[in-house]
Design a protein around this motif. Structure first.
Motif, PDB file in Angstrom:
ATOM      1  N   LYS A  17      47.481  49.472  45.781  1.00 21.79           N
ATOM      2  CA  LYS A  17      48.944  49.534  45.854  1.00 21.79           C
ATOM      3  C   LYS A  17      49.450  48.998  47.187  1.00 21.79           C
ATOM      4  O   LYS A  17      50.404  48.208  47.231  1.00 21.79           O
ATOM      5  N   ALA A  20      49.103  45.268  47.263  1.00 25.11           N
ATOM      6  CA  ALA A  20      50.107  44.651  46.400  1.00 25.11           C
ATOM      7  C   ALA A  20      51.466  44.628  47.086  1.00 25.11           C
ATOM      8  O   ALA A  20      52.158  43.600  47.086  1.00 25.11           O
ATOM      9  N   LYS A  25      52.611  41.036  45.486  1.00 21.85           N
ATOM     10  CA  LYS A  25      51.997  40.764  44.182  1.00 21.85           C
ATOM     11  C   LYS A  25      51.856  42.063  43.402  1.00 21.85           C
ATOM     12  O   LYS A  25      51.984  43.156  43.949  1.00 21.85           O
ATOM     13  N   SER A  26      51.559  41.922  42.127  1.00 23.06           N
ATOM     14  CA  SER A  26      51.335  43.114  41.311  1.00 23.06           C
ATOM     15  C   SER A  26      49.952  43.687  41.613  1.00 23.06           C
ATOM     16  O   SER A  26      49.068  42.990  42.122  1.00 23.06           O
ATOM     17  N   SER A  29      47.371  41.752  39.788  1.00 22.72           N
ATOM     18  CA  SER A  29      47.069  40.475  40.438  1.00 22.72           C
ATOM     19  C   SER A  29      46.115  40.678  41.616  1.00 22.72           C
ATOM     20  O   SER A  29      45.188  39.888  41.820  1.00 22.72           O
TER      21      SER A  29
END
Length: 82
Positions: A17, A20, A25-26, A29
């Motif tokens: 997390k 990200a 980004k997710s 990803s």
């Protein structure tokens, strides 16, 4: 895109997390990119292990290969304009 659920430790989830959020980004990803990097590292490790095996199991063949390779390198340099 189809998805699946995967159990990871709370610590791993928090690291994913944070990465990200930092990269914009997710989480998926980030995991995909991390897997690609890990796959590349395993390929490189296998490649290097193969070279070590070649060098250790067939020192004469390895020496011949290296000698031949150096002559090829010299030939390639001849093709480069100066």
């Amino acid at each position: 895109m189809a998805s699946a659920t995967m159990k990871v430790s709370v610590g791993a989830r928090e690291r994913i997390k944070a990465l990200a959020e930092r990269s914009g980004k997710s989480m998926a990803s980030v995991v995909d990119e991390a897997m690609s990097c890990y796959e590349a590292r395993l390929r490189e490790q296998g490649y290097l292990e193969g070279w070590e095996r070649f060098k250790n199991e067939d020192p004469e063949g390895f020496a011949d290969y290296m000698a031949e390779s150096s002559t090829l390198d010299e030939g390639l340099c001849d093709a480069v304009p100066r």
